[in-house]
Write an enzyme that holds these catalytic residues in place. Structure first.
Site, PDB file in Angstrom:
ATOM      1  N   TYR A  64       0.311  -1.640   0.431  1.00 33.63           N
ATOM      2  CA  TYR A  64      -0.068   0.392   0.180  1.00 33.63           C
ATOM      3  C   TYR A  64       1.163   1.416  -0.294  1.00 33.63           C
ATOM      4  CZ  TYR A  64      -3.106  -3.283   1.946  1.00 33.63           C
ATOM      5  OH  TYR A  64      -4.375  -4.576   2.001  1.00 33.63           O
ATOM      6  N   LEU A 211     -17.426  -3.581   3.535  1.00 32.89           N
ATOM      7  CA  LEU A 211     -18.091  -3.843   3.406  1.00 32.89           C
ATOM      8  C   LEU A 211     -18.288  -3.521   1.748  1.00 32.89           C
ATOM      9  CD1 LEU A 211     -17.272  -0.259   5.664  1.00 32.89           C
ATOM     10  CD2 LEU A 211     -19.334  -2.090   5.818  1.00 32.89           C
ATOM     11  N   GLY A 212     -17.974  -4.698   0.891  1.00 35.36           N
ATOM     12  CA  GLY A 212     -18.403  -5.105   0.030  1.00 35.36           C
ATOM     13  C   GLY A 212     -17.482  -4.494  -1.242  1.00 35.36           C
ATOM     14  N   PRO A 221     -19.976  -0.463  -1.818  1.00 35.39           N
ATOM     15  CA  PRO A 221     -21.586  -1.261  -2.322  1.00 35.39           C
ATOM     16  C   PRO A 221     -22.901  -0.863  -1.157  1.00 35.39           C
ATOM     17  CG  PRO A 221     -19.837  -2.415  -2.955  1.00 35.39           C
ATOM     18  CD  PRO A 221     -19.210  -1.257  -1.953  1.00 35.39           C
ATOM     19  N   LEU A 222     -22.218  -1.443   0.338  1.00 38.35           N
ATOM     20  CA  LEU A 222     -23.835  -1.762   0.588  1.00 38.35           C
ATOM     21  C   LEU A 222     -24.178  -0.944   1.283  1.00 38.35           C
ATOM     22  CD1 LEU A 222     -21.888  -5.089   2.406  1.00 38.35           C
ATOM     23  CD2 LEU A 222     -23.742  -5.529   0.810  1.00 38.35           C
TER      24      LEU A 222
HETATM   25  N1  LIG Z   1      -4.982  -8.637   1.492  1.00 43.39           N
HETATM   26  C1  LIG Z   1      -6.214  -8.623   0.616  1.00 43.39           C
HETATM   27  O1  LIG Z   1      -5.357  -8.970  -0.333  1.00 43.39           O
HETATM   28  C2  LIG Z   1      -6.284  -7.477   0.614  1.00 43.39           C
HETATM   29  C3  LIG Z   1      -7.222  -6.135  -0.484  1.00 43.39           C
HETATM   30  C4  LIG Z   1      -7.807  -4.994  -0.520  1.00 43.39           C
HETATM   31  C5  LIG Z   1      -7.844  -5.052   0.950  1.00 43.39           C
HETATM   32  N2  LIG Z   1      -7.866  -5.578   2.210  1.00 43.39           N
HETATM   33  C6  LIG Z   1      -7.811  -4.811   3.627  1.00 43.39           C
HETATM   34  O2  LIG Z   1      -9.075  -4.927   3.722  1.00 43.39           O
HETATM   35  C7  LIG Z   1      -9.245  -3.521   4.102  1.00 43.39           C
HETATM   36  C8  LIG Z   1     -10.316  -3.201   4.057  1.00 43.39           C
HETATM   37  O3  LIG Z   1     -10.660  -2.864   2.050  1.00 43.39           O
HETATM   38  P1  LIG Z   1     -11.455  -1.963   1.680  1.00 43.39           P
HETATM   39  O4  LIG Z   1     -11.286  -0.512   1.833  1.00 43.39           O
HETATM   40  O5  LIG Z   1     -10.932  -2.246  -0.204  1.00 43.39           O
HETATM   41  O6  LIG Z   1     -13.001  -2.524   1.347  1.00 43.39           O
HETATM   42  P2  LIG Z   1     -14.357  -2.154   2.995  1.00 43.39           P
HETATM   43  O7  LIG Z   1     -13.372  -1.994   3.936  1.00 43.39           O
HETATM   44  O8  LIG Z   1     -15.198  -2.995   2.610  1.00 43.39           O
HETATM   45  O9  LIG Z   1     -14.666  -0.430   1.982  1.00 43.39           O
HETATM   46  C9  LIG Z   1     -13.853   0.835   1.899  1.00 43.39           C
HETATM   47  C10 LIG Z   1     -15.053   1.253   1.074  1.00 43.39           C
HETATM   48  O10 LIG Z   1     -16.194   1.842   1.771  1.00 43.39           O
HETATM   49  C11 LIG Z   1     -15.996   3.405   1.923  1.00 43.39           C
HETATM   50  N3  LIG Z   1     -16.982   3.225   3.159  1.00 43.39           N
HETATM   51  C12 LIG Z   1     -16.410   2.644   4.598  1.00 43.39           C
HETATM   52  N4  LIG Z   1     -17.253   3.526   5.828  1.00 43.39           N
HETATM   53  C13 LIG Z   1     -18.351   3.793   5.488  1.00 43.39           C
HETATM   54  C14 LIG Z   1     -19.701   4.062   5.535  1.00 43.39           C
HETATM   55  N5  LIG Z   1     -19.448   4.447   7.145  1.00 43.39           N
HETATM   56  N6  LIG Z   1     -20.474   4.574   4.444  1.00 43.39           N
HETATM   57  C15 LIG Z   1     -20.037   4.616   3.506  1.00 43.39           C
HETATM   58  N7  LIG Z   1     -19.050   4.801   2.643  1.00 43.39           N
HETATM   59  C16 LIG Z   1     -18.360   3.631   3.631  1.00 43.39           C
HETATM   60  C17 LIG Z   1     -14.804   3.842   1.904  1.00 43.39           C
HETATM   61  O11 LIG Z   1     -15.411   5.346   1.131  1.00 43.39           O
HETATM   62  P3  LIG Z   1     -14.761   6.228   2.147  1.00 43.39           P
HETATM   63  O12 LIG Z   1     -12.826   6.741   2.688  1.00 43.39           O
HETATM   64  O13 LIG Z   1     -14.948   7.573   2.020  1.00 43.39           O
HETATM   65  O14 LIG Z   1     -15.222   6.329   3.817  1.00 43.39           O
HETATM   66  C18 LIG Z   1     -14.334   2.722   0.511  1.00 43.39           C
HETATM   67  O15 LIG Z   1     -14.429   2.805  -0.120  1.00 43.39           O
HETATM   68  C19 LIG Z   1      -7.860  -2.543   3.229  1.00 43.39           C
HETATM   69  O16 LIG Z   1      -7.217  -0.809   4.081  1.00 43.39           O
HETATM   70  C20 LIG Z   1      -6.887  -3.232   3.410  1.00 43.39           C
HETATM   71  O17 LIG Z   1      -6.448  -3.240   5.386  1.00 43.39           O
HETATM   72  C21 LIG Z   1      -6.878  -6.466   2.080  1.00 43.39           C
END
Ligand SMILES: NC(=O)c1ccc[n+]([C@@H]2O[C@H](COP(=O)([O-])OP(=O)(O)OC[C@H]3O[C@@H](n4cnc5c(N)ncnc54)[C@H](OP(=O)(O)O)[C@@H]3O)[C@@H](O)[C@H]2O)c1
Length: 290
Positions: A64, A211-212, A221-222
């Protein structure tokens, strides 16, 4: 009947993790989670707020930024409070925003651990995760390298990510595996077999995309879900994405959440999900959501 969920999980049998953690990946340059986060100070503030709100588990990775995500964590939070657990990952090279290559060679992993220790200003990494298996390198060689780093005291616990049940078993034949991080959410239960295996074996399961969201796209998306998720959220006066997180916390006691966000209001909303109680009837209804 209201089902109660434990607030903490003992990672690797000794680290007490608050099950609602934070995924820091999005505090990086966009697009592609590449380069430094554009509003560095706001990112630091968000990380400090996360700790104020009770978060003690932060997920990051060398990939990252690359590197910048670990750096912003150190610049915001070092010297770290004693109970803070930083989980990082290695095993991916990312020379450009759209160029992601697995690199599980033992020498690369050794170099990555040294680099993460330096950026995070740590002497030992509490949880070091293999970001993804590298098809060009025998999986056992990558895991063997991490086992050696653990023996040397550079890593406290080993986690693996983007793996199958077979790979978890293979890894456990070599060394203790404390956590598995795979994609999983109420709308994407593809990795349910991996989650079940982890639950049966008391291994932490850390779903990403809870959160999808797609890792390279913005928005949850959720957040504007329809149907059962939205109905239960409306009834309880909360947001659908909070119900999606609460469902995960109720689903299995070994799940540790790392929802990602760049805004403090979303952070607060996500953390509040840990206080939502779901009845067994609500759980049954939510189990039907796909
Ligand atoms: N191991 C792997 O291969 C891998 C791959 C991907 C991710 N990860 C890890 O998983 C973590 C989470 O993944 P992710 O960020 O891709 O997915 P996520 O947690 O499903 O979703 C994050 C997205 O949702 C939005 N969001 C968050 N809280 C919200 C709320 N309360 N209301 C509306 N929108 C909201 C965020 O936008 P805003 O910024 O506008 O809130 C962001 O665009 C990453 O930080 C990383 O540490 C690991």
């Amino acid at each position: 009947m209201t089902s109660n969920t434990p607030n903490t999980f003992k990672l690797g049998k000794d680290l007490v993790v608050n099950r609602l953690g934070y995924g820091a990946m999005r505090l990086t340059g966009q697009p592609g989670n590449f380069g430094p986060y554009s509003d560095w100070e706001a990112g630091e503030q968000l990380l400090r707020r996360a700790l104020e709100l009770g978060i003690n588990f932060i997920d990051t990775a060398e990939a990252y930024g690359p590197g910048f995500n670990e750096e912003i964590i150190a610049s915001a939070l070092h010297p770290y409070p004693e109970n803070l657990i930083i989980a990082t990952k290695g095993g991916i090279n990312k020379p450009a925003p759209d160029n992601i290559q697995a690199d599980g060679r033992p020498e690369s992993l050794r170099n990555s651990v040294e680099a993460s220790l330096k950026r995070l200003k740590l002497e030992r990494i509490d949880l070091y995760q293999l970001h993804r298996p590298d098809r060009k390198v025998p999986f056992t060689e990558s895991i063997g390298a991490l086992a050696e780093l653990k023996q040397q005291g550079k890593i406290r616990h080993i986690g693996i990510s983007n793996v199958t049940v077979e790979q978890i078993k293979e890894a456990r034949n070599i060394v203790e595996i404390a956590s598995v991080q795979n994609r999983f959410s109420i709308s994407d239960p593809t990795n349910i077999d991996v989650l079940n295996y982890c639950t049966q074996n008391n291994i932490a399961f850390i779903p990403y995309g809870s959160l999808g969201a797609h890792p390279l796209k913005r928005g949850a998306p959720l957040a504007n879900a329809e149907g059962i998720l939205a109905d239960i959220a409306t009834k309880k006066g909360v947001k659908p994405n909070q119900i999606a997180l609460a469902w995960l916390l109720h689903y299995a006691p070994n799940i540790i959440l790392i929802p990602g966000t760049t805004t403090i209001s979303h952070l607060e909303e996500n953390i509040a999900a840990a206080s939502i109680s779901l009845t067994s009837e609500e759980m049954e209804m939510l189990n039907q959501v796909k």
